[in-house]
Design an enzyme around this catalytic site. Structure first.
Site, PDB file in Angstrom:
ATOM      1  N   TYR A 246      -0.483 -10.764   8.558  1.00 39.78           N
ATOM      2  CA  TYR A 246      -1.391 -11.656   7.851  1.00 39.78           C
ATOM      3  C   TYR A 246      -2.205 -12.582   8.737  1.00 39.78           C
ATOM      4  O   TYR A 246      -3.142 -13.229   8.254  1.00 39.78           O
ATOM      5  CB  TYR A 246      -0.604 -12.440   6.800  1.00 39.78           C
ATOM      6  CG  TYR A 246      -0.110 -11.516   5.712  1.00 39.78           C
ATOM      7  CD1 TYR A 246      -0.960 -11.117   4.690  1.00 39.78           C
ATOM      8  CD2 TYR A 246       1.178 -10.987   5.740  1.00 39.78           C
ATOM      9  CE1 TYR A 246      -0.531 -10.234   3.706  1.00 39.78           C
ATOM     10  CE2 TYR A 246       1.607 -10.103   4.758  1.00 39.78           C
ATOM     11  CZ  TYR A 246       0.745  -9.731   3.747  1.00 39.78           C
ATOM     12  OH  TYR A 246       1.164  -8.838   2.784  1.00 39.78           O
TER      13      TYR A 246
ATOM     14  N   PHE B 169       8.916 -15.941  -3.541  1.00 40.69           N
ATOM     15  CA  PHE B 169       8.209 -15.520  -4.740  1.00 40.69           C
ATOM     16  C   PHE B 169       7.592 -14.146  -4.527  1.00 40.69           C
ATOM     17  O   PHE B 169       6.755 -13.700  -5.234  1.00 40.69           O
ATOM     18  CB  PHE B 169       7.122 -16.529  -5.133  1.00 40.69           C
ATOM     19  CG  PHE B 169       6.186 -16.919  -4.008  1.00 40.69           C
ATOM     20  CD1 PHE B 169       5.035 -16.185  -3.771  1.00 40.69           C
ATOM     21  CD2 PHE B 169       6.465 -18.025  -3.193  1.00 40.69           C
ATOM     22  CE1 PHE B 169       4.156 -16.537  -2.745  1.00 40.69           C
ATOM     23  CE2 PHE B 169       5.587 -18.390  -2.185  1.00 40.69           C
ATOM     24  CZ  PHE B 169       4.444 -17.653  -1.961  1.00 40.69           C
TER      25      PHE B 169
ATOM     26  N   ARG C 195      -3.370   2.663   6.730  1.00 44.54           N
ATOM     27  CA  ARG C 195      -4.316   2.813   7.840  1.00 44.54           C
ATOM     28  C   ARG C 195      -5.672   3.320   7.362  1.00 44.54           C
ATOM     29  O   ARG C 195      -6.397   3.972   8.107  1.00 44.54           O
ATOM     30  CB  ARG C 195      -3.769   3.764   8.919  1.00 44.54           C
ATOM     31  CG  ARG C 195      -2.349   3.482   9.384  1.00 44.54           C
ATOM     32  CD  ARG C 195      -2.223   2.145  10.103  1.00 44.54           C
ATOM     33  NE  ARG C 195      -0.875   1.976  10.638  1.00 44.54           N
ATOM     34  CZ  ARG C 195       0.115   1.368  10.004  1.00 44.54           C
ATOM     35  NH1 ARG C 195      -0.075   0.897   8.794  1.00 44.54           N
ATOM     36  NH2 ARG C 195       1.300   1.231  10.577  1.00 44.54           N
TER      37      ARG C 195
ATOM     38  N   GLY D  51      -7.732   1.063   5.330  1.00 47.07           N
ATOM     39  CA  GLY D  51      -8.506  -0.096   4.902  1.00 47.07           C
ATOM     40  C   GLY D  51      -8.182  -0.610   3.515  1.00 47.07           C
ATOM     41  O   GLY D  51      -8.863  -1.521   3.020  1.00 47.07           O
TER      42      GLY D  51
ATOM     43  N   SER E 168       6.861  -9.900   4.379  1.00 51.00           N
ATOM     44  CA  SER E 168       7.894  -8.957   4.804  1.00 51.00           C
ATOM     45  C   SER E 168       7.648  -8.517   6.242  1.00 51.00           C
ATOM     46  O   SER E 168       8.591  -8.202   6.964  1.00 51.00           O
ATOM     47  CB  SER E 168       7.921  -7.744   3.867  1.00 51.00           C
ATOM     48  OG  SER E 168       6.640  -7.149   3.778  1.00 51.00           O
TER      49      SER E 168
ATOM     50  N   VAL F 106       0.857  -1.179   0.000  1.00 47.19           N
ATOM     51  CA  VAL F 106       0.000   0.000   0.000  1.00 47.19           C
ATOM     52  C   VAL F 106       0.896   1.233   0.000  1.00 47.19           C
ATOM     53  O   VAL F 106       1.868   1.307   0.763  1.00 47.19           O
ATOM     54  CB  VAL F 106      -0.937   0.020   1.225  1.00 47.19           C
ATOM     55  CG1 VAL F 106      -1.756   1.310   1.268  1.00 47.19           C
ATOM     56  CG2 VAL F 106      -1.852  -1.199   1.212  1.00 47.19           C
TER      57      VAL F 106
END
Length: 416
Positions: free
Chosen positions: A130, A416, A97, A99, A125, A91
């Site tokens: 996640y 990857f 922050r 969404g 990273s 992003v």
């Protein structure tokens, strides 16, 4: 005053191939650091599946993006199943922050489900991100540093019969890929390389060498056939005592124990080298049993492959189990609610079936914990020790934990 764009947020669209450079450049800026080398950028351009790539747009401004590769992943039992290889998730700093990442993850997992892929995988990273999207750490990797003058691997019978020879990395590529392909079903977590991906191990931009020389390939041969290979690079440093070089080992693959030992013995005996590093080996690497003094290896374990069960029933049915299993799982999954609820898993080493049930739960767990255990790495019992699995019926945990195990640790051999 709040603008309409700020109220609704960036829109998510499939990437127009004509905007790849702009999209990829925005992702590079989001990650920071110097631009990639031209040959590296060209490789990723060729591998990008634009119909699986998403762009977040605020007007005409790229606010973020995400992509996926169409992979096939080895699972316990030796099967290789379709999996979405989530990648290039970023992003733009001015849109964080707000969404955007959640919107990208939502759209991407919906798309993966529509394609009929039961699994999504990624390397992170920032690992902490996640878990909230249902991913669990399913494989780990071992990082090794060694003083080669103080430790030398020993080999089993037949090691001295292995012939080693240097080869041009590109000319040897076909033989190396054949060895790699034969190893994929032997260990969960490995990726069956699709056309184009064989170029990844050859990528060696000078910008990323950190003072090391060009990558070298050494082949192991038995009975006139290639039985293993290693790729490495060396950096020659000077100290008051003379040459003090370092070998950076990129990969060691072999079809048998003697070839594997011969390759490591060669790497530990390189001239003008006193240190060896390797950033990515399986946690149960046989090298740990080839060295007579394991204390001479400095070892570090870190996360590697993060896995998401996109279609829980299909995913659990796609693998085999180390022992007979018949257990009712109650799974919590807020981000992919179609997975939530009770599932009966029955199976053994020959296969499995996982279906909806109204029977009483025997184990309760969040989807991320089930994903972590899926490839046979972290055991359900160890996750229960951390409070991430709850045993509802006495004895269910031990039986299920044994069944979900693997005779070798799962491992992702490259990113990857």
């Amino acid at each position: 005053m709040t603008t309409a764009a700020q109220t609704t947020g960036p829109r998510i669209e499939v990437l127009d191939p004509g905007r790849w450079e702009e999209w990829y450049g925005a992702l590079e800026r989001a990650f920071g650091g110097p631009p990639e080398a031209p040959e590296e950028r060209a490789l990723w351009r060729g591998l990008t599946e634009c119909d699986r790539s998403l762009v977040a747009l605020d007007g005409d401004v790229v606010a973020g993006g995400a992509s996926a590769f169409s992979f096939r992943l080895s699972v316990p039992g030796g099967m290789v199943v379709p999996a979405a290889g989530v990648t290039m998730v970023a992003v733009t700093p001015t849109y964080r922050r707000r969404g955007v990442l959640t919107s990208l993850m939502r759209r991407q997992l919906d798309d993966v489900r529509e394609r009929g892929e039961s699994l999504a995988v990624l390397t992170a990273s920032e690992p902490a991100i996640y878990g909230r999207f249902g991913y669990g750490v399913a494989t780990r990797k071992l990082r090794i540093e060694a003083e080669t003058r103080r430790v030398a691997p020993v080999g089993p019978q037949g090691t001295d019969d292995v012939r080693l020879r240097l080869a041009d990395p590109r000319e040897a590529l076909g033989a190396c890929e054949a060895v790699y392909a034969a190893l994929v079903p032997r260990r969960p977590g490995m990726l069956a390389r699709r056309p184009g991906w064989e170029e990844l191990p050859l990528l060696d931009p000078e910008r990323d060498r950190e003072g090391f020389g060009e990558r070298v390939c050494v082949l192991a041969e038995r009975d006139g056939r290639v039985s293993g290979y290693a790729r490495y690079a060396t950096r020659l440093d000077h100290s008051p005592g003379g040459q003090d070089g370092t070998a950076r080992v990129e990969v060691v693959d072999a079809l048998d124990a003697a070839s594997y030992a011969a390759l490591w013995r060669y790497l530990f005996a390189l001239d003008l080298v006193s240190a060896l590093t390797c950033r990515d080996r399986p946690v149960d690497d046989p090298l740990l049993h080839l060295v007579p003094d394991i204390r001479r290896l400095r070892l570090r374990v870190v996360d590697s492959l993060h896995l998401r069960l996109v279609d829980l029933g299909a995913a659990l049915s796609a693998r085999a189990y180390a022992a007979p299993v018949d257990v009712v799982l109650e799974v919590a999954d807020a981000f992919c609610p179609w997975n939530a609820g009770r599932w009966r898993l029955t199976g053994d080493a020959k296969g499995a079936v996982c279906e909806r049930t109204s029977d009483a739960a025997e184990l309760s767990l969040p989807t991320g914990a089930l994903a972590a255990a899926y490839l046979g790495g972290p055991s359900l019992a160890s996750l229960a020790g951390a409070g991430r699995v709850v045993e509802e019926r006495p004895g269910a945990l031990a039986a299920a934990s044994l069944a979900f195990g693997s005779d070798v640790e799962p491992w992702l051999p490259h990113g990857f």
